[in-house]
Design a protein around this motif. Structure first.
Motif, short mmCIF file in Angstrom:
data_model
loop_
_atom_site.label_atom_id
_atom_site.label_comp_id
_atom_site.label_asym_id
_atom_site.label_seq_id
_atom_site.Cartn_x
_atom_site.Cartn_y
_atom_site.Cartn_z
N MET A 61 -12.28 7.26 -14.23
CA MET A 61 -11.35 7.00 -12.99
C MET A 61 -9.94 7.74 -13.25
SD MET A 61 -12.25 2.98 -12.05
CE MET A 61 -11.54 3.23 -10.37
N THR A 63 -6.41 9.20 -12.65
CA THR A 63 -4.91 8.97 -12.36
C THR A 63 -4.35 10.30 -12.43
OG1 THR A 63 -4.11 8.78 -14.52
CG2 THR A 63 -5.36 6.90 -13.93
N TYR A 70 -13.63 2.59 -16.83
CA TYR A 70 -13.87 1.16 -16.26
C TYR A 70 -15.31 0.95 -16.71
CZ TYR A 70 -14.85 -2.74 -13.34
OH TYR A 70 -15.29 -3.82 -12.94
N CYS A 149 -11.06 -2.17 -19.29
CA CYS A 149 -10.08 -1.17 -18.65
C CYS A 149 -9.43 -0.56 -19.74
CB CYS A 149 -8.96 -2.08 -17.79
SG CYS A 149 -7.54 -1.12 -17.30
N PHE A 164 -2.41 1.89 -10.89
CA PHE A 164 -3.70 1.94 -11.10
C PHE A 164 -4.17 0.38 -10.72
CE2 PHE A 164 -7.63 1.01 -13.37
CZ PHE A 164 -8.51 2.21 -13.00
N GLU A 167 -3.93 -0.44 -7.10
CA GLU A 167 -4.83 0.04 -6.51
C GLU A 167 -6.15 -0.37 -6.53
OE1 GLU A 167 -6.97 4.58 -5.53
OE2 GLU A 167 -4.92 4.19 -6.88
N HIS A 168 -6.37 -0.99 -7.67
CA HIS A 168 -7.79 -1.60 -7.94
C HIS A 168 -7.65 -3.11 -8.37
CE1 HIS A 168 -9.54 2.41 -8.00
NE2 HIS A 168 -8.53 2.76 -8.89
N HIS A 169 -6.85 -3.82 -7.63
CA HIS A 169 -6.65 -5.36 -7.86
C HIS A 169 -7.89 -6.20 -8.10
CE1 HIS A 169 -5.05 -9.24 -7.27
NE2 HIS A 169 -3.86 -8.87 -7.62
N ASP A 170 -8.49 -5.96 -6.93
CA ASP A 170 -10.10 -6.58 -6.79
C ASP A 170 -10.84 -6.21 -7.90
OD1 ASP A 170 -9.06 -8.01 -4.60
OD2 ASP A 170 -10.20 -6.74 -3.16
N LEU A 171 -10.81 -5.00 -8.38
CA LEU A 171 -11.83 -4.51 -9.49
C LEU A 171 -11.53 -4.89 -10.73
CD1 LEU A 171 -14.06 -2.19 -9.82
CD2 LEU A 171 -12.26 -0.80 -10.70
#
Length: 456
Positions: A61, A63, A70, A149, A164, A167-171
């Motif tokens: 992913m 940045t 991930y 991660c 990061f 932006e990807h809190h749920d992930l």
């Protein structure tokens, strides 16, 4: 426990070490632009290794600078989820002439593997991947859910990790964070780190006359900026090793009686003096050396410069003088509040005849997980199983800002279960990693996941 997994790791050890050599051969130096493609190559290598291990949803992913790798395995219904963090970037190798073997040509000597990143942190990231592979290859499933991660910017301060995570809190949501980027107490003595000190950095710039002056013509008539600087800095401590900045200790969480006793027992002042080449130790009165470095805050002057630096003498009154300061902070100190307190102290104690400009640098909040937390206890049991000794529950004197990031943004308690040794030259020439800890650490990581399955 998990004898089938242990057998798999033993039978595949040589193959795994060859794979680790492949990863260590990639010069993923995040701070040097000429290695940008190498950093990307390391990310892609890790993505491939995760897939081969059986991890799913693997992706590289992007940045603003270097990518995050991930992956996840989320089939343990009703079980905890572990977010495994690590970094694949490494420090520069200078001075290259001090390396016994080339830094990106991994070599095994005396049951140690030598290469840049062997201990910090590629070797330990590789162990996380092999932990998952070994369990999936032997049992077909994991006892808990896992997410990876793995970033490529830790050695340059993780500038893109906070955005990061936002932006990807749920992930990235999970129940516990696992990090292997810390050290054991010493060879054969594993530890679970449950606390880290925070950080507050700043620079002081004093300005006197508009330029350097002849000390014969103007000496005694104007302020010497270096004199003013050392006078100012001297007001920040007393002779008991205490910081005298007003409000500095106001929010410090006291050490418990149990911590004070443990740190007293762990302190070995004679060994430390010999290691450091000093005749006596010095620090805050009333605390052991371990208590001072793990659980008490500090204000350190890291550098002073100004005036003439060349060979011989130059009779000048320096126009400017500068100092760099970092503070190590403990729960519940706030870096911004400490910075504000230091700035106020500087303004209050500024000697006459100079002006001051203060610039703030790195800030990181301190972090602590209660050491009776189920995840911490699970790590302790796993380490005892692997090393056959009781582990120490320790704090670290340093700062790992990403741990506080995951705690603040995702609410994750952290298990810092590292297998490096302080003697392994991370950030220095001839970095290496003890293969004893590669073997025992792998089993400890495996057992941790199984212990965590039933932790409450």
């Amino acid at each position: 426990m998990n004898e089938d997994v242990k057998k798999y790791l033993q039978e595949n050890r040589d193959a795994h070490l060859e794979q680790m050599k492949e990863l260590l051969s990639i010069p993923s130096i995040s701070s040097l632009s000429e290695h940008k493609e190498d950093v990307k190559k390391a990310a892609e290598w890790l993505a491939m290794a995760l897939k081969e291990a059986g991890v799913e949803n693997v992706k590289v992913m992007e940045t603003k600078r270097h990518p995050v790798v991930y992956g996840d395995w989320l089939k343990a219904e009703g079980k905890p989820t572990v977010l495994i963090y690590g970094h694949y970037d490494v420090q520069p190798v200078d001075p290259i002439e001090l390396w016994e073997t080339p830094p990106f040509e991994p070599a095994i000597r005396d049951d140690k593997i030598y290469a840049r990143g062997a201990s910090d942190d590629k070797g330990q990231v590789f162990m996380h991947i092999k932990m998952i592979e070994a369990i999936l290859k032997t049992k077909g499933e994991l006892p808990v859910n896992v997410k990876f991660c793995i970033e490529g910017e830790e050695e340059i301060g993780s500038p893109n990790l906070d955005p990061f995570v936002d932006e990807h809190h749920d992930l990235l949501s999970a129940d516990v964070l696992l990090v292997s980027d810390t050290s054991m107490l010493e060879k054969g003595k594993p530890s679970v780190c449950y606390g880290l000190r925070g950080l507050c950095g700043l620079q002081i710039d004093l300005k006197g006359a508009k330029g350097d002056l002849h000390s014969g013509i103007f000496g005694g008539a104007v302020q010497n900026s270096i004199h003013a600087l050392v006078e100012l800095l001297a007001t920040m401590h007393n002779d008991k090793g205490q910081v005298t900045v007003e409000g500095f200790y106001d929010k410090v969480r006291p050490l418990t009686d149990e911590e004070m006793q443990t740190y007293e027992e762990l302190s070995n002042d004679e060994k430390m003096k010999k290691q450091l080449g000093v005749k006596e130790l010095f620090g805050e009165e009333g605390y052991s050396s371990i208590a001072r470095t793990w659980g008490r805050p500090t204000l350190e002057i890291n550098g002073i410069y100004g005036g003439f630096q060349g060979e011989g003498i130059k009779t000048v009154i320096p126009s400017e003088a500068h100092a760099k300061i970092t503070c190590r902070l403990v729960p519940d100190q706030d870096p911004k509040e400490i910075a504000d307190a230091i700035v106020k102290h500087i303004d209050k104690h500024l000697p006459p005849g100079v002006t001051v400009e203060t610039t703030l640098f790195d800030q990181a909040k301190p972090f602590i997980t209660p050491y009776d937390h189920p995840a911490i206890e699970a790590a302790g049991k796993a380490l005892k199983e692997a090393y056959h000794v009781d582990p120490t529950y320790a704090r670290m004197g340093g700062s790992v800002p990403i741990v506080e990031t995951f705690n603040t943004k995702l609410g994750l308690p952290a298990v810092l279960m590292g297998f490096g040794l302080d003697e392994e030259n991370f950030h220095a020439p001839n970095e290496h990693f003890h293969l004893e800890n590669f073997d025992k650490g792998l089993m400890a990581l495996v057992d941790f996941l199984f212990e965590l399955e039933y932790a409450e």
